[in-house]
Design an enzyme around this catalytic site. Structure first.
Site, PDB file in Angstrom:
ATOM      1  N   LYS A  92       0.805  71.947 -12.803  1.00 38.57           N
ATOM      2  CA  LYS A  92       1.565  71.350 -11.701  1.00 38.57           C
ATOM      3  C   LYS A  92       0.690  70.653 -10.665  1.00 38.57           C
ATOM      4  CE  LYS A  92       5.765  72.619 -12.945  1.00 38.57           C
ATOM      5  NZ  LYS A  92       6.790  71.611 -13.302  1.00 38.57           N
ATOM      6  N   GLU A 114      11.289  71.419  -5.001  1.00 39.50           N
ATOM      7  CA  GLU A 114      12.049  72.470  -5.648  1.00 39.50           C
ATOM      8  C   GLU A 114      11.104  73.208  -6.590  1.00 39.50           C
ATOM      9  OE1 GLU A 114      11.012  70.399  -8.929  1.00 39.50           O
ATOM     10  OE2 GLU A 114      11.688  69.500  -7.057  1.00 39.50           O
ATOM     11  N   SER A 381       0.128  75.529 -20.637  1.00 37.50           N
ATOM     12  CA  SER A 381       0.435  74.868 -19.370  1.00 37.50           C
ATOM     13  C   SER A 381       0.207  75.734 -18.136  1.00 37.50           C
ATOM     14  CB  SER A 381       1.882  74.380 -19.385  1.00 37.50           C
ATOM     15  OG  SER A 381       2.767  75.458 -19.655  1.00 37.50           O
TER      16      SER A 381
END
Length: 397
Positions: A92, A114, A381
Protein backbone atom coordinates in the site's frame (compact mmCIF):
# COMPACT_ATOMS: atom_id res chain seq x y z
CA UNK A 1 -7.02 -9.86 -29.12
CA UNK A 2 -6.68 -6.10 -28.88
CA UNK A 3 -3.41 -4.73 -27.57
CA UNK A 4 -3.71 -4.88 -23.80
CA UNK A 5 -1.49 -1.88 -23.26
CA UNK A 6 -3.93 0.54 -24.82
CA UNK A 7 -4.27 3.75 -22.86
CA UNK A 8 -7.34 4.12 -20.69
CA UNK A 9 -9.53 6.19 -23.03
CA UNK A 10 -11.80 8.62 -21.18
CA UNK A 11 -11.46 6.46 -18.09
CA UNK A 12 -12.41 3.18 -19.77
CA UNK A 13 -10.54 -0.10 -20.12
CA UNK A 14 -12.59 -1.61 -22.93
CA UNK A 15 -16.15 -1.54 -21.56
CA UNK A 16 -15.08 -1.13 -17.93
CA UNK A 17 -14.21 1.89 -15.79
CA UNK A 18 -15.59 5.35 -16.39
CA UNK A 19 -16.61 8.12 -14.02
CA UNK A 20 -20.20 7.82 -12.80
CA UNK A 21 -20.19 10.40 -9.99
CA UNK A 22 -22.27 13.44 -8.98
CA UNK A 23 -21.68 16.53 -11.12
CA UNK A 24 -20.09 18.49 -8.29
CA UNK A 25 -17.29 15.92 -8.04
CA UNK A 26 -16.31 16.10 -11.71
CA UNK A 27 -14.14 19.23 -11.38
CA UNK A 28 -12.25 17.74 -8.40
CA UNK A 29 -11.52 14.51 -10.29
CA UNK A 30 -10.42 16.47 -13.35
CA UNK A 31 -7.99 18.45 -11.19
CA UNK A 32 -6.54 15.21 -9.80
CA UNK A 33 -6.19 13.82 -13.33
CA UNK A 34 -4.56 17.05 -14.50
CA UNK A 35 -2.06 16.97 -11.63
CA UNK A 36 -1.30 13.29 -12.18
CA UNK A 37 -0.64 13.72 -15.89
CA UNK A 38 1.50 16.79 -15.22
CA UNK A 39 3.69 15.21 -12.53
CA UNK A 40 3.84 11.46 -13.18
CA UNK A 41 6.85 11.83 -15.49
CA UNK A 42 8.18 15.09 -14.06
CA UNK A 43 11.90 14.64 -13.16
CA UNK A 44 11.67 16.58 -9.88
CA UNK A 45 8.54 14.69 -8.79
CA UNK A 46 10.13 11.34 -9.64
CA UNK A 47 13.35 12.25 -7.86
CA UNK A 48 11.42 12.99 -4.65
CA UNK A 49 9.22 9.89 -4.97
CA UNK A 50 12.19 7.62 -5.70
CA UNK A 51 14.09 9.07 -2.75
CA UNK A 52 11.32 8.07 -0.35
CA UNK A 53 10.79 4.67 -2.00
CA UNK A 54 14.48 3.92 -1.48
CA UNK A 55 15.25 5.57 1.86
CA UNK A 56 11.87 5.35 3.60
CA UNK A 57 10.03 2.33 2.14
CA UNK A 58 13.12 0.18 1.57
CA UNK A 59 12.75 -0.58 -2.13
CA UNK A 60 13.69 -2.52 -4.11
CA UNK A 61 12.49 -5.43 -1.99
CA UNK A 62 13.71 -8.99 -2.73
CA UNK A 63 12.33 -11.56 -5.12
CA UNK A 64 12.89 -14.51 -2.78
CA UNK A 65 13.26 -18.12 -3.92
CA UNK A 66 11.08 -20.15 -1.55
CA UNK A 67 13.34 -23.21 -1.65
CA UNK A 68 11.74 -25.26 1.12
CA UNK A 69 8.20 -24.59 -0.10
CA UNK A 70 9.29 -25.54 -3.62
CA UNK A 71 10.84 -28.80 -2.37
CA UNK A 72 7.77 -29.55 -0.24
CA UNK A 73 5.44 -29.20 -3.24
CA UNK A 74 7.80 -31.06 -5.60
CA UNK A 75 6.87 -28.95 -8.60
CA UNK A 76 7.60 -25.55 -10.15
CA UNK A 77 10.03 -23.11 -8.54
CA UNK A 78 8.20 -20.58 -6.38
CA UNK A 79 9.49 -17.03 -5.97
CA UNK A 80 7.90 -14.56 -3.55
CA UNK A 81 7.88 -10.84 -4.30
CA UNK A 82 8.43 -9.53 -0.78
CA UNK A 83 6.08 -6.55 -0.50
CA UNK A 84 5.67 -7.63 3.13
CA UNK A 85 9.13 -6.18 3.80
CA UNK A 86 8.08 -2.63 2.89
CA UNK A 87 7.81 -0.03 5.64
CA UNK A 88 4.26 -0.36 7.07
CA UNK A 89 4.17 -4.03 6.02
CA UNK A 90 2.45 -4.11 2.62
CA UNK A 91 2.36 -2.84 -0.95
CA UNK A 92 0.00 0.00 0.00
CA UNK A 93 2.79 2.46 0.78
CA UNK A 94 3.90 2.53 -2.91
CA UNK A 95 0.65 4.12 -4.04
CA UNK A 96 0.20 6.24 -0.92
CA UNK A 97 3.52 8.03 -1.27
CA UNK A 98 2.80 8.84 -4.90
CA UNK A 99 -0.66 10.22 -4.14
CA UNK A 100 0.41 12.17 -1.04
CA UNK A 101 3.09 13.88 -3.11
CA UNK A 102 0.37 14.70 -5.68
CA UNK A 103 -1.80 16.17 -2.91
CA UNK A 104 1.16 18.32 -1.82
CA UNK A 105 1.67 19.56 -5.38
CA UNK A 106 -2.04 20.45 -5.51
CA UNK A 107 -1.75 22.43 -2.27
CA UNK A 108 -4.25 20.23 -0.38
CA UNK A 109 -3.51 19.73 3.31
CA UNK A 110 -6.38 17.42 4.31
CA UNK A 111 -6.30 13.76 3.25
CA UNK A 112 -9.09 11.19 3.64
CA UNK A 113 -8.95 7.47 2.89
CA UNK A 114 -10.90 4.25 3.29
CA UNK A 115 -9.44 0.99 4.54
CA UNK A 116 -10.49 -2.63 5.06
CA UNK A 117 -7.57 -4.61 6.45
CA UNK A 118 -6.09 -1.36 7.73
CA UNK A 119 -2.85 -1.54 5.73
CA UNK A 120 -3.89 1.28 3.40
CA UNK A 121 -5.03 3.27 6.40
CA UNK A 122 -1.72 2.71 8.16
CA UNK A 123 0.22 3.66 5.03
CA UNK A 124 -1.88 6.82 4.57
CA UNK A 125 -1.50 7.82 8.23
CA UNK A 126 2.24 7.19 7.94
CA UNK A 127 2.68 9.39 4.86
CA UNK A 128 0.49 12.15 6.36
CA UNK A 129 2.64 12.09 9.51
CA UNK A 130 5.76 12.27 7.34
CA UNK A 131 4.53 15.35 5.46
CA UNK A 132 2.47 17.01 8.20
CA UNK A 133 -0.98 16.59 6.62
CA UNK A 134 -4.35 16.23 8.37
CA UNK A 135 -5.60 12.64 8.03
CA UNK A 136 -9.03 11.00 8.44
CA UNK A 137 -9.51 7.26 7.82
CA UNK A 138 -12.92 5.63 7.31
CA UNK A 139 -13.15 1.98 8.32
CA UNK A 140 -16.12 -0.36 8.66
CA UNK A 141 -16.90 -1.03 12.31
CA UNK A 142 -16.62 -4.78 11.73
CA UNK A 143 -13.15 -4.27 10.29
CA UNK A 144 -12.08 -2.10 13.23
CA UNK A 145 -12.72 -5.14 15.42
CA UNK A 146 -10.92 -7.59 13.10
CA UNK A 147 -7.99 -5.21 12.74
CA UNK A 148 -7.88 -3.50 16.13
CA UNK A 149 -4.06 -3.39 16.11
CA UNK A 150 -4.04 -1.44 12.85
CA UNK A 151 -6.62 1.00 14.24
CA UNK A 152 -4.26 1.69 17.14
CA UNK A 153 -1.35 2.13 14.73
CA UNK A 154 -3.29 4.68 12.67
CA UNK A 155 -4.24 6.63 15.78
CA UNK A 156 -0.67 6.46 17.05
CA UNK A 157 0.41 8.01 13.74
CA UNK A 158 -1.96 10.93 14.31
CA UNK A 159 -4.90 9.90 12.11
CA UNK A 160 -8.55 10.19 13.07
CA UNK A 161 -10.18 6.77 12.54
CA UNK A 162 -13.94 6.92 11.94
CA UNK A 163 -15.82 3.59 12.40
CA UNK A 164 -18.61 3.23 9.82
CA UNK A 165 -21.73 1.67 11.31
CA UNK A 166 -24.02 1.43 8.26
CA UNK A 167 -24.62 -1.62 6.05
CA UNK A 168 -22.39 -4.60 6.79
CA UNK A 169 -19.85 -2.23 8.39
CA UNK A 170 -17.04 -3.37 6.08
CA UNK A 171 -14.98 -1.95 3.20
CA UNK A 172 -17.84 -1.08 0.81
CA UNK A 173 -19.51 0.98 3.52
CA UNK A 174 -16.23 2.76 4.33
CA UNK A 175 -15.88 3.72 0.65
CA UNK A 176 -19.48 5.02 0.62
CA UNK A 177 -18.81 7.37 3.55
CA UNK A 178 -15.42 8.50 2.24
CA UNK A 179 -17.05 9.49 -1.07
CA UNK A 180 -19.71 11.43 0.84
CA UNK A 181 -16.95 13.29 2.70
CA UNK A 182 -15.29 14.12 -0.61
CA UNK A 183 -18.55 15.47 -2.07
CA UNK A 184 -18.89 17.78 0.95
CA UNK A 185 -15.24 18.85 1.18
CA UNK A 186 -13.66 18.42 -2.27
CA UNK A 187 -12.33 21.99 -2.39
CA UNK A 188 -9.82 21.40 0.41
CA UNK A 189 -9.57 17.58 0.61
CA UNK A 190 -7.64 14.91 -1.27
CA UNK A 191 -9.29 11.48 -1.34
CA UNK A 192 -6.44 8.97 -1.33
CA UNK A 193 -8.07 5.86 -2.79
CA UNK A 194 -6.26 2.70 -1.78
CA UNK A 195 -7.01 0.27 -4.57
CA UNK A 196 -7.26 0.21 -8.38
CA UNK A 197 -10.99 0.94 -8.20
CA UNK A 198 -13.24 3.98 -8.16
CA UNK A 199 -14.01 6.63 -10.77
CA UNK A 200 -11.41 7.72 -13.31
CA UNK A 201 -8.57 8.69 -12.85
CA UNK A 202 -8.00 6.54 -9.72
CA UNK A 203 -7.54 3.11 -11.37
CA UNK A 204 -4.96 4.65 -13.71
CA UNK A 205 -3.15 6.44 -10.87
CA UNK A 206 -3.00 3.41 -8.57
CA UNK A 207 -1.76 1.14 -11.36
CA UNK A 208 0.95 3.65 -12.22
CA UNK A 209 2.34 3.82 -8.69
CA UNK A 210 1.95 0.08 -7.99
CA UNK A 211 3.59 -1.03 -11.24
CA UNK A 212 6.94 -0.75 -9.50
CA UNK A 213 6.13 -4.23 -8.11
CA UNK A 214 6.07 -5.86 -11.53
CA UNK A 215 8.91 -3.73 -12.89
CA UNK A 216 11.20 -4.92 -10.11
CA UNK A 217 9.99 -8.54 -10.28
CA UNK A 218 10.55 -8.67 -14.05
CA UNK A 219 14.09 -7.35 -13.75
CA UNK A 220 14.87 -9.60 -10.78
CA UNK A 221 13.65 -12.85 -12.35
CA UNK A 222 15.66 -12.13 -15.50
CA UNK A 223 18.76 -11.63 -13.33
CA UNK A 224 18.10 -14.79 -11.28
CA UNK A 225 16.82 -17.20 -13.93
CA UNK A 226 17.71 -15.57 -17.24
CA UNK A 227 14.10 -15.77 -18.39
CA UNK A 228 10.57 -14.71 -17.57
CA UNK A 229 8.29 -16.75 -15.27
CA UNK A 230 5.70 -19.19 -16.56
CA UNK A 231 3.05 -17.99 -14.10
CA UNK A 232 2.51 -14.88 -12.00
CA UNK A 233 -0.22 -14.67 -9.39
CA UNK A 234 -1.59 -12.29 -6.76
CA UNK A 235 -4.68 -11.92 -4.61
CA UNK A 236 -7.45 -9.69 -5.94
CA UNK A 237 -9.85 -7.67 -3.84
CA UNK A 238 -9.97 -4.24 -5.42
CA UNK A 239 -6.83 -5.40 -7.16
CA UNK A 240 -4.00 -2.89 -6.66
CA UNK A 241 -1.26 -5.35 -5.68
CA UNK A 242 -2.30 -7.62 -8.54
CA UNK A 243 -2.39 -4.97 -11.27
CA UNK A 244 0.93 -3.70 -9.92
CA UNK A 245 2.51 -7.11 -10.54
CA UNK A 246 0.61 -7.87 -13.75
CA UNK A 247 1.00 -4.61 -15.69
CA UNK A 248 4.68 -4.96 -16.74
CA UNK A 249 4.03 -8.54 -17.93
CA UNK A 250 0.87 -7.91 -19.97
CA UNK A 251 2.65 -7.96 -23.34
CA UNK A 252 4.58 -11.15 -22.47
CA UNK A 253 2.15 -13.65 -23.97
CA UNK A 254 4.01 -16.69 -22.64
CA UNK A 255 3.54 -15.52 -19.03
CA UNK A 256 0.29 -16.87 -17.60
CA UNK A 257 -1.49 -14.40 -15.31
CA UNK A 258 -3.84 -15.57 -12.54
CA UNK A 259 -5.67 -13.38 -10.05
CA UNK A 260 -6.98 -15.05 -6.89
CA UNK A 261 -10.25 -13.89 -5.40
CA UNK A 262 -11.71 -14.63 -1.95
CA UNK A 263 -14.03 -17.62 -2.19
CA UNK A 264 -15.09 -17.22 1.44
CA UNK A 265 -17.15 -20.19 2.56
CA UNK A 266 -17.39 -21.41 -1.06
CA UNK A 267 -18.93 -19.87 -4.18
CA UNK A 268 -21.93 -22.18 -3.89
CA UNK A 269 -22.82 -20.71 -0.46
CA UNK A 270 -23.05 -17.12 -1.69
CA UNK A 271 -20.76 -16.10 1.19
CA UNK A 272 -17.78 -14.89 -0.82
CA UNK A 273 -16.30 -11.76 -2.43
CA UNK A 274 -15.46 -13.03 -5.90
CA UNK A 275 -16.99 -10.75 -8.56
CA UNK A 276 -14.72 -11.93 -11.39
CA UNK A 277 -15.55 -15.60 -10.89
CA UNK A 278 -19.16 -15.28 -9.72
CA UNK A 279 -20.32 -11.75 -10.53
CA UNK A 280 -21.84 -9.74 -13.38
CA UNK A 281 -20.95 -6.38 -14.98
CA UNK A 282 -22.41 -3.45 -13.06
CA UNK A 283 -21.69 -0.03 -11.63
CA UNK A 284 -20.39 0.56 -8.10
CA UNK A 285 -18.65 3.53 -6.47
CA UNK A 286 -18.55 5.53 -9.68
CA UNK A 287 -17.18 2.96 -12.14
CA UNK A 288 -18.19 -0.13 -14.14
CA UNK A 289 -16.71 -3.53 -13.28
CA UNK A 290 -17.77 -7.05 -12.38
CA UNK A 291 -19.89 -6.90 -9.22
CA UNK A 292 -21.32 -9.43 -6.79
CA UNK A 293 -24.90 -8.29 -7.31
CA UNK A 294 -28.54 -9.37 -7.32
CA UNK A 295 -30.75 -9.60 -10.42
CA UNK A 296 -31.48 -5.87 -10.18
CA UNK A 297 -27.79 -4.97 -10.16
CA UNK A 298 -27.62 -4.02 -6.49
CA UNK A 299 -24.39 -5.07 -4.71
CA UNK A 300 -24.89 -8.08 -2.45
CA UNK A 301 -23.32 -8.64 0.97
CA UNK A 302 -19.86 -10.19 0.69
CA UNK A 303 -17.66 -12.26 2.97
CA UNK A 304 -13.95 -12.99 3.27
CA UNK A 305 -11.73 -13.97 6.16
CA UNK A 306 -9.39 -11.27 4.81
CA UNK A 307 -10.79 -7.79 5.49
CA UNK A 308 -8.79 -6.26 2.64
CA UNK A 309 -10.53 -8.51 0.09
CA UNK A 310 -14.08 -8.10 1.42
CA UNK A 311 -15.47 -5.94 -1.41
CA UNK A 312 -18.27 -6.59 -3.96
CA UNK A 313 -16.50 -4.94 -6.91
CA UNK A 314 -13.06 -5.14 -8.52
CA UNK A 315 -10.72 -2.94 -10.52
CA UNK A 316 -11.96 -2.09 -14.03
CA UNK A 317 -8.69 -3.18 -15.63
CA UNK A 318 -9.01 -6.62 -14.05
CA UNK A 319 -12.53 -6.77 -15.48
CA UNK A 320 -11.10 -5.87 -18.89
CA UNK A 321 -8.28 -8.44 -18.66
CA UNK A 322 -10.86 -11.11 -17.84
CA UNK A 323 -13.10 -10.02 -20.72
CA UNK A 324 -10.31 -10.23 -23.33
CA UNK A 325 -8.89 -13.43 -21.84
CA UNK A 326 -5.44 -12.08 -20.97
CA UNK A 327 -5.77 -13.02 -17.30
CA UNK A 328 -7.57 -15.86 -15.52
CA UNK A 329 -9.31 -15.39 -12.19
CA UNK A 330 -9.99 -18.12 -9.65
CA UNK A 331 -11.40 -18.27 -6.12
CA UNK A 332 -9.75 -19.64 -2.97
CA UNK A 333 -11.79 -20.36 0.17
CA UNK A 334 -11.17 -19.10 3.69
CA UNK A 335 -10.02 -22.55 4.78
CA UNK A 336 -7.56 -22.87 1.89
CA UNK A 337 -6.13 -19.44 2.70
CA UNK A 338 -5.75 -20.40 6.37
CA UNK A 339 -3.89 -23.58 5.45
CA UNK A 340 -1.55 -21.57 3.21
CA UNK A 341 -1.05 -19.07 6.05
CA UNK A 342 0.09 -21.92 8.30
CA UNK A 343 2.21 -23.71 5.70
CA UNK A 344 4.23 -20.69 4.60
CA UNK A 345 4.81 -19.74 8.23
CA UNK A 346 6.09 -23.21 9.17
CA UNK A 347 8.12 -23.97 6.04
CA UNK A 348 9.64 -20.59 5.15
CA UNK A 349 9.43 -18.65 8.41
CA UNK A 350 7.30 -16.00 6.66
CA UNK A 351 3.89 -15.15 8.14
CA UNK A 352 1.81 -13.79 5.23
CA UNK A 353 -1.19 -11.50 5.38
CA UNK A 354 -4.48 -13.35 5.04
CA UNK A 355 -5.00 -11.46 1.79
CA UNK A 356 -1.67 -12.69 0.38
CA UNK A 357 -2.40 -16.19 1.69
CA UNK A 358 -5.03 -16.54 -1.05
CA UNK A 359 -2.34 -16.20 -3.73
CA UNK A 360 -0.03 -18.57 -1.80
CA UNK A 361 -2.88 -21.10 -1.64
CA UNK A 362 -3.30 -20.99 -5.39
CA UNK A 363 0.45 -21.47 -5.92
CA UNK A 364 0.36 -24.46 -3.56
CA UNK A 365 -2.27 -26.04 -5.83
CA UNK A 366 -0.63 -25.03 -9.12
CA UNK A 367 3.04 -25.84 -8.47
CA UNK A 368 2.75 -29.67 -8.20
CA UNK A 369 0.99 -29.74 -11.60
CA UNK A 370 3.89 -27.93 -13.26
CA UNK A 371 7.38 -29.10 -14.28
CA UNK A 372 10.31 -28.53 -11.93
CA UNK A 373 12.00 -26.24 -14.45
CA UNK A 374 8.98 -23.93 -14.56
CA UNK A 375 8.70 -20.74 -12.48
CA UNK A 376 5.93 -19.12 -10.44
CA UNK A 377 6.06 -15.60 -8.99
CA UNK A 378 3.67 -14.97 -6.10
CA UNK A 379 3.10 -11.41 -4.97
CA UNK A 380 3.38 -11.58 -1.19
CA UNK A 381 1.47 -8.34 -0.85
CA UNK A 382 1.66 -7.99 2.94
CA UNK A 383 2.78 -9.51 6.20
CA UNK A 384 0.53 -11.23 8.69
CA UNK A 385 1.27 -9.37 11.90
CA UNK A 386 -2.12 -7.67 11.66
CA UNK A 387 -3.88 -11.04 11.31
CA UNK A 388 -2.21 -13.10 14.03
CA UNK A 389 -4.77 -12.28 16.72
CA UNK A 390 -7.68 -13.06 14.35
CA UNK A 391 -6.11 -16.37 13.29
CA UNK A 392 -5.29 -17.23 16.91
CA UNK A 393 -8.96 -16.80 17.84
CA UNK A 394 -10.10 -18.86 14.82
CA UNK A 395 -7.75 -21.73 15.66
CA UNK A 396 -8.84 -21.73 19.28
CA UNK A 397 -12.59 -21.78 18.69
Amino acid sequence: MRLVREECQNGFFGDFGGCFVPEQLQPALKEIEKAFLAYKDDPDFLEELNYYLLEYVGRPNPLYFAKRLTEHLNGAKIYLKREDLNHTGAHKINNVLGQVLLAKKMGLKRVIAETGAGQHGVATATACALFGLDCTIYMGEEDTKRQALNVFRMELLGAKVVPVTRGLRTLKDAVDVALEDLIANYKNTYYLLGSAVGPHPYPLIVKHFQSIIGQEARKQILEKEGRLPDLITACVGGGSNAIGLFAPFLDDKDVKIVGVEPGGDGLETGRHAAPLTAGVPGIIHGFKCYVVADSEGNPLPTHSIAAGLDYPGVGPEHSYLKAIGRADYVAVTDNEALEAFKLLSKIEGIIPALESSHAVAYAIKAAPKMRKDQIIIVNLSGRGDKDVQQVFELFNK
